[in-house]
Design a protein around this motif. Structure first.
Motif, PDB file in Angstrom:
ATOM      1  N   GLN A   1     -70.130 200.932 -71.614  1.00  0.00           N
ATOM      2  CA  GLN A   1     -69.714 199.554 -71.850  1.00  0.00           C
ATOM      3  C   GLN A   1     -68.245 199.382 -71.481  1.00  0.00           C
ATOM      4  N   LEU A   2     -67.940 198.335 -70.747  1.00  0.00           N
ATOM      5  CA  LEU A   2     -66.550 197.986 -70.445  1.00  0.00           C
ATOM      6  C   LEU A   2     -66.007 197.184 -71.618  1.00  0.00           C
ATOM      7  N   ASP A   3     -65.028 197.749 -72.307  1.00  0.00           N
ATOM      8  CA  ASP A   3     -64.578 197.166 -73.568  1.00  0.00           C
ATOM      9  C   ASP A   3     -63.053 197.129 -73.621  1.00  0.00           C
ATOM     10  N   PHE A   4     -62.468 195.951 -73.374  1.00  0.00           N
ATOM     11  CA  PHE A   4     -61.016 195.797 -73.432  1.00  0.00           C
ATOM     12  C   PHE A   4     -60.495 195.860 -74.871  1.00  0.00           C
ATOM     13  N   GLY A   5     -61.385 195.865 -75.851  1.00  0.00           N
ATOM     14  CA  GLY A   5     -60.966 196.027 -77.238  1.00  0.00           C
ATOM     15  C   GLY A   5     -60.714 197.475 -77.604  1.00  0.00           C
TER      16      GLY A   5
ATOM     17  N   THR B   1     -84.688 202.651 -68.396  1.00  0.00           N
ATOM     18  CA  THR B   1     -83.833 202.580 -69.572  1.00  0.00           C
ATOM     19  C   THR B   1     -82.350 202.604 -69.178  1.00  0.00           C
ATOM     20  N   LEU B   2     -81.570 201.692 -69.762  1.00  0.00           N
ATOM     21  CA  LEU B   2     -80.124 201.680 -69.560  1.00  0.00           C
ATOM     22  C   LEU B   2     -79.495 202.574 -70.630  1.00  0.00           C
ATOM     23  N   ASN B   3     -79.319 203.832 -70.311  1.00  0.00           N
ATOM     24  CA  ASN B   3     -78.788 204.799 -71.275  1.00  0.00           C
ATOM     25  C   ASN B   3     -77.271 204.654 -71.376  1.00  0.00           C
ATOM     26  N   ILE B   4     -76.824 204.140 -72.522  1.00  0.00           N
ATOM     27  CA  ILE B   4     -75.395 203.891 -72.739  1.00  0.00           C
ATOM     28  C   ILE B   4     -74.790 205.095 -73.436  1.00  0.00           C
ATOM     29  N   ILE B   5     -73.850 205.764 -72.789  1.00  0.00           N
ATOM     30  CA  ILE B   5     -73.317 207.027 -73.306  1.00  0.00           C
ATOM     31  C   ILE B   5     -71.874 206.922 -73.777  1.00  0.00           C
ATOM     32  N   GLY B   6     -71.258 205.748 -73.650  1.00  0.00           N
ATOM     33  CA  GLY B   6     -69.872 205.635 -74.072  1.00  0.00           C
ATOM     34  C   GLY B   6     -69.255 204.303 -73.734  1.00  0.00           C
ATOM     35  N   THR B   7     -67.938 204.255 -73.854  1.00  0.00           N
ATOM     36  CA  THR B   7     -67.153 203.035 -73.650  1.00  0.00           C
ATOM     37  C   THR B   7     -66.005 203.316 -72.698  1.00  0.00           C
ATOM     38  N   ILE B   8     -65.812 202.423 -71.739  1.00  0.00           N
ATOM     39  CA  ILE B   8     -64.648 202.480 -70.852  1.00  0.00           C
ATOM     40  C   ILE B   8     -63.573 201.590 -71.451  1.00  0.00           C
ATOM     41  N   GLY B   9     -62.425 202.181 -71.788  1.00  0.00           N
ATOM     42  CA  GLY B   9     -61.357 201.436 -72.443  1.00  0.00           C
ATOM     43  C   GLY B   9     -60.240 201.026 -71.503  1.00  0.00           C
ATOM     44  N   THR B  10     -59.209 200.463 -72.082  1.00  0.00           N
ATOM     45  CA  THR B  10     -58.091 199.950 -71.291  1.00  0.00           C
ATOM     46  C   THR B  10     -57.147 201.055 -70.823  1.00  0.00           C
TER      47      THR B  10
END
Length: 312
Positions: A77-81, A144-153
């Motif tokens: 997930q692209l997450d600017f938070g 399946t969209l396997n979500i393994i983490g977060t991309i941060g700023t």
């Protein structure tokens, strides 16, 4: 996606800045860790995938990634938070079960050494954080969209990001064109963009993690901006034992963001925030939050190194 809880947590973090003595608390408590990412190459025109939740088609923005040595596409997930790029523990554990020689990870670890690839962009670190979250990877179903983490700023400190929402594409690259950019504040790896609504100047937190909301403000501003006598969308949430009510209404306003005018078709506020939090928020300099939904008909270029952005 615990979107409602995330919103309050982000508000709570940002508003502490307003305390006379609280600046030092914020500086110590919420300062992001050192940027441990090593980045080379560029990613051009990565396809964006959206996660929907009920009526909201844009709950989360996902990007395809590959782990070094594993020929399978995962998603993050692209997450600017989030000021740091993290892996989800349950996802990594399930990958390790299948590719034991490719993932060196003990279940008690809080960090992992790994390398990611997005197109020709290589991202490596010996200190990727591990978040106790996520699901086991489904290796049997290719859909399946396997979500393994977060991309941060932290990645945005290394590369300019280009989000072309009109074509559902994302790029990370070195960007040298300087024409028609607008300055913004990049504090604690948070994006604070200057805006104007009805001739009022605002400072808005751009959080791609609250993707499906256009504009989140306090109740007073919500009443000003909403279209009267329209049906409300009400969502319930819980944060640290506090019951939250997230209320959205249709709107028909225009926002000036940089050199671009954007249409606001929906505005949101949250009930259940304490009086102290509301007071602090008013004195923080941040007047609201915006998500990806606001930019669906546009392309936005964000250069955090030089604290400038552009909307096309």
């Amino acid at each position: 996606m615990k979107v409602i809880k995330r919103i309050l947590l982000i508000f709570s973090a940002i508003i502490v800045l307003s305390l006379a003595g609280g600046y030092f608390y914020f500086d110590n408590k919420f300062s992001p860790p050192e940027n441990y990412l090593k980045v080379s190459g560029n990613a051009v025109n990565l396809p964006i995938k959206w996660i929907s939740d009920g009526d909201n088609q844009y709950t989360a923005l996902l990007l395809p990634v590959q782990i070094k040595g594993i020929e399978k596409t995962f998603y993050m997930q692209l997450d600017f938070g989030s000021p740091v790029t993290v892996f989800y523990k349950k996802s990594i554990q399930s990958i390790q079960e299948k590719f034991a020689k490719k993932i060196q990870f003990k279940h008690t670890q809080k960090y992992i050494s790994s390398s990611l690839r997005m197109d020709n962009l290589n991202i490596s670190s010996k200190n990727f954080q591990i978040l106790d979250y996520g699901k086991k990877v489904d290796f049997d179903n290719p859909e399946t969209l396997n979500i393994i983490g977060t991309i941060g700023t932290d990645l945005l400190e290394k590369k300019t990001i280009i989000l072309d929402f009109t074509k559902s594409l994302c790029s990370f690259k070195d960007y040298t064109i300087t024409k028609d950019f607008t300055p913004f504040e990049f504090k604690k790896r948070k994006l604070l963009l200057p805006a104007r609504i009805e001739n009022r100047s605002l400072k808005l937190l751009y959080d791609s993690g609250t993707s499906g909301y256009e504009l989140i403000v306090n109740k007073e501003e919500w009443q000003k901006y909403r279209t009267k006598n329209t049906k409300l969308k009400i969502e319930k949430g819980n944060s640290w034992g506090n019951v939250l009510t997230v209320i959205s209404s249709a709107a028909n306003k225009e926002m000036e963001l940089g050199n671009t005018k954007l249409k606001i078709s929906e505005v949101t506020y949250i009930e259940g925030i304490s009086k102290m939090q509301t007071f602090l928020m008013k004195h923080s300099g941040m007047q609201g939050m915006i998500g990806n939904k606001l930019f669906l008909n546009h392309k936005i270029i964000i250069d955090c190194k030089n604290e400038r952005f552009k909307i096309e």
